[in-house]
Scaffold this motif. Structure first.
Motif, mmCIF file in Angstrom:
data_model
loop_
_atom_site.group_PDB
_atom_site.id
_atom_site.type_symbol
_atom_site.label_atom_id
_atom_site.label_comp_id
_atom_site.label_asym_id
_atom_site.label_seq_id
_atom_site.Cartn_x
_atom_site.Cartn_y
_atom_site.Cartn_z
ATOM 1 N N PRO A 51 0.916 -1.437 -0.112
ATOM 2 C CA PRO A 51 0.049 -0.020 -0.042
ATOM 3 C C PRO A 51 0.987 1.414 -0.049
ATOM 4 C CG PRO A 51 -0.877 -1.693 1.581
ATOM 5 C CD PRO A 51 0.402 -2.238 1.045
ATOM 6 N N LEU A 52 2.135 1.173 0.838
ATOM 7 C CA LEU A 52 2.730 2.561 0.816
ATOM 8 C C LEU A 52 3.439 2.551 -0.540
ATOM 9 C CD1 LEU A 52 4.208 4.709 2.457
ATOM 10 C CD2 LEU A 52 5.836 3.123 3.064
ATOM 11 N N PHE A 53 4.121 1.734 -1.302
ATOM 12 C CA PHE A 53 4.759 1.756 -2.425
ATOM 13 C C PHE A 53 3.591 2.352 -3.410
ATOM 14 C CE2 PHE A 53 8.449 -1.232 -1.602
ATOM 15 C CZ PHE A 53 8.963 -0.375 -0.897
ATOM 16 N N ALA A 54 2.538 1.707 -3.450
ATOM 17 C CA ALA A 54 1.330 1.902 -4.337
ATOM 18 C C ALA A 54 0.926 3.553 -4.305
ATOM 19 C CB ALA A 54 0.339 1.009 -4.282
ATOM 20 N N GLU A 55 0.933 3.928 -3.104
ATOM 21 C CA GLU A 55 0.736 5.605 -2.877
ATOM 22 C C GLU A 55 1.596 6.076 -3.473
ATOM 23 O OE1 GLU A 55 -1.665 8.617 -1.622
ATOM 24 O OE2 GLU A 55 -2.289 6.700 -2.055
ATOM 25 N N ALA A 56 2.768 5.885 -3.075
ATOM 26 C CA ALA A 56 4.020 6.648 -3.564
ATOM 27 C C ALA A 56 4.091 6.808 -5.059
ATOM 28 C CB ALA A 56 5.411 5.951 -3.150
ATOM 29 N N MET A 57 3.971 5.558 -5.756
ATOM 30 C CA MET A 57 3.907 5.702 -7.356
ATOM 31 C C MET A 57 2.564 6.314 -7.711
ATOM 32 S SD MET A 57 5.218 2.033 -8.427
ATOM 33 C CE MET A 57 4.029 0.935 -7.212
ATOM 34 N N PHE B 44 3.211 9.772 -10.105
ATOM 35 C CA PHE B 44 2.505 9.888 -11.373
ATOM 36 C C PHE B 44 1.537 11.124 -11.461
ATOM 37 C CE2 PHE B 44 -0.885 8.897 -14.230
ATOM 38 C CZ PHE B 44 -0.408 8.454 -15.418
ATOM 39 N N ASN B 45 1.031 11.487 -10.157
ATOM 40 C CA ASN B 45 0.021 12.692 -10.199
ATOM 41 C C ASN B 45 0.701 14.003 -9.928
ATOM 42 O OD1 ASN B 45 -2.705 11.477 -11.192
ATOM 43 N ND2 ASN B 45 -2.194 10.123 -9.316
ATOM 44 N N ASN B 46 2.294 13.939 -9.923
ATOM 45 C CA ASN B 46 2.987 15.010 -9.529
ATOM 46 C C ASN B 46 2.456 15.429 -7.851
ATOM 47 O OD1 ASN B 46 4.205 15.567 -12.047
ATOM 48 N ND2 ASN B 46 2.556 16.383 -12.702
ATOM 49 N N GLY B 47 2.110 14.516 -6.960
ATOM 50 C CA GLY B 47 2.110 14.795 -5.762
ATOM 51 C C GLY B 47 3.226 14.833 -4.940
ATOM 52 N N SER B 48 2.964 15.196 -3.627
ATOM 53 C CA SER B 48 4.050 15.111 -2.805
ATOM 54 C C SER B 48 4.268 13.663 -2.290
ATOM 55 C CB SER B 48 3.850 15.983 -1.629
ATOM 56 O OG SER B 48 4.499 15.801 -0.519
ATOM 57 N N VAL B 49 5.422 13.227 -2.188
ATOM 58 C CA VAL B 49 5.659 11.732 -1.542
ATOM 59 C C VAL B 49 6.321 11.959 -0.103
ATOM 60 C CG1 VAL B 49 7.483 9.943 -1.757
ATOM 61 C CG2 VAL B 49 6.353 10.819 -3.941
ATOM 62 N N SER B 50 6.990 13.057 0.276
ATOM 63 C CA SER B 50 7.374 13.318 1.443
ATOM 64 C C SER B 50 6.177 13.389 2.666
ATOM 65 C CB SER B 50 8.253 14.571 1.573
ATOM 66 O OG SER B 50 7.403 15.895 1.243
ATOM 67 N N ASP B 51 5.224 13.772 2.109
ATOM 68 C CA ASP B 51 4.070 13.874 3.070
ATOM 69 C C ASP B 51 3.772 12.405 3.637
ATOM 70 O OD1 ASP B 51 3.788 16.456 2.484
ATOM 71 O OD2 ASP B 51 1.805 16.579 1.495
ATOM 72 N N LEU B 52 4.173 11.463 2.941
ATOM 73 C CA LEU B 52 3.784 9.968 3.422
ATOM 74 C C LEU B 52 4.792 9.694 4.521
ATOM 75 C CD1 LEU B 52 3.833 8.088 0.153
ATOM 76 C CD2 LEU B 52 1.671 8.413 1.508
ATOM 77 N N PHE B 53 5.932 10.395 4.727
ATOM 78 C CA PHE B 53 6.587 10.152 5.967
ATOM 79 C C PHE B 53 6.887 11.173 6.935
ATOM 80 C CE2 PHE B 53 8.314 8.404 1.822
ATOM 81 C CZ PHE B 53 7.965 7.165 2.206
#
Length: 269
Positions: free
Chosen positions: A250-256, A260-269
């Motif tokens: 789920p974490l990897f899927a959300e990051a990808m 893809f949608n030019n969102g923030s990955v850093s917010d996940l952590f």
């Protein structure tokens, strides 16, 4: 810690303890003088030949400060009266230690000798293959001994428990690691914690390599539950009942998806 906090501290002959404003404690003895400002919430009193520490209430934080304050004062009293020392052994082909003045020189298999200078208040002595670190400040003695020890760590996949800091008696302890390979480090830590009176020991790690004797060590260890991520595929024969696996999908899927949608990955952590 509150049980420790309630224990009075005996003041030995030749030692004086003074408590000044803001809980500044000064302890003098035959070995020297130590000063420390302690938690202002604690009441520190000299009653006859004893130091008594009391707390204002039974809140969890006050209980912790109570035991810690008593321990720190007791360490000061022991330090100025008898002192502290740590002994290290120098073992290895060609390994040796020498002392000249305040300089400790270590030959540890590198292309050059390692030189260290005794910090203020700390003295090192070399006796054959042993290094003795001594001083009146328990924390500084332990810290400098650890610094010397770290100049040459054990071989890969070999571990050694040097110190466990804090009171763990009756506590539920959790060990967190990034990777478990042969499981020597985490099992040694768990067994040491349990031997010191921990109520239970649980562990969590990101990557489960589990090579060599890892599974046997984990099965026989004091670890009651081990939580792992599924970053490394494990065969069924390496999975134990005490292991719980969590998926990283789920974490990897959300990051990808965010990339893809030019969102923030850093917010996940």
């Amino acid at each position: 810690m509150s049980r420790i906090g309630r224990m009075p501290i005996a003041i030995p002959a030749g030692v004086t303890v003074e408590v000044a404003e803001n809980n500044k404690v000064t302890v003098k003895g035959p070995k020297g003088t130590l000063e420390r400002v302690l938690a202002p919430e604690m009441n520190i009193a000299i009653e006859g030949e004893e130091v008594v520490v009391t707390r204002p209430n039974d809140l969890k934080r006050m209980k912790s400060l109570h035991g810690l304050t008593r321990t720190l004062i007791n360490n000061m009293v022991v330090g100025v009266s008898t002192g502290y020392e740590k002994k290290l052994e120098v073992n290895g082909v060609g390994y040796k230690a020498a002392k000249a003045g305040k300089k400790l020189t270590l030959s540890l298999g590198y292309s050059h000798p390692v030189e260290m200078e005794d910090p203020e208040g700390i003295e090192t002595k070399v006796d054959g293959n042993k290094i003795v670190v001594s001083g009146i400040n328990k924390e500084k003695v332990g810290q400098y001994a650890a610094e010397i020890r770290d100049k040459r760590r054990p071989e890969p996949n070999k571990s050694e428990i040097m110190n466990i800091i804090g009171n763990i008696e009756g506590k539920n302890c959790i060990i967190i690691d990034d990777m478990i390979d042969t499981a020597g480090t985490i099992c040694n830590a768990a067994n040491a914690i349990k031997a010191l009176g921990a109520k239970s020991v649980r562990a969590a790690a990101t990557h489960a390599i589990l090579s060599g004797p890892a599974v046997e060590r984990l099965e026989a260890s004091a670890i009651e539950e081990l939580v792992l991520l599924d970053t490394v595929p494990l065969p069924e024969e390496k999975k134990l009942e005490k292991m719980t696996f969590l998926s990283v999908a789920p974490l990897f899927a959300e990051a990808m998806s965010r990339i893809f949608n030019n969102g923030s990955v850093s917010d996940l952590f």
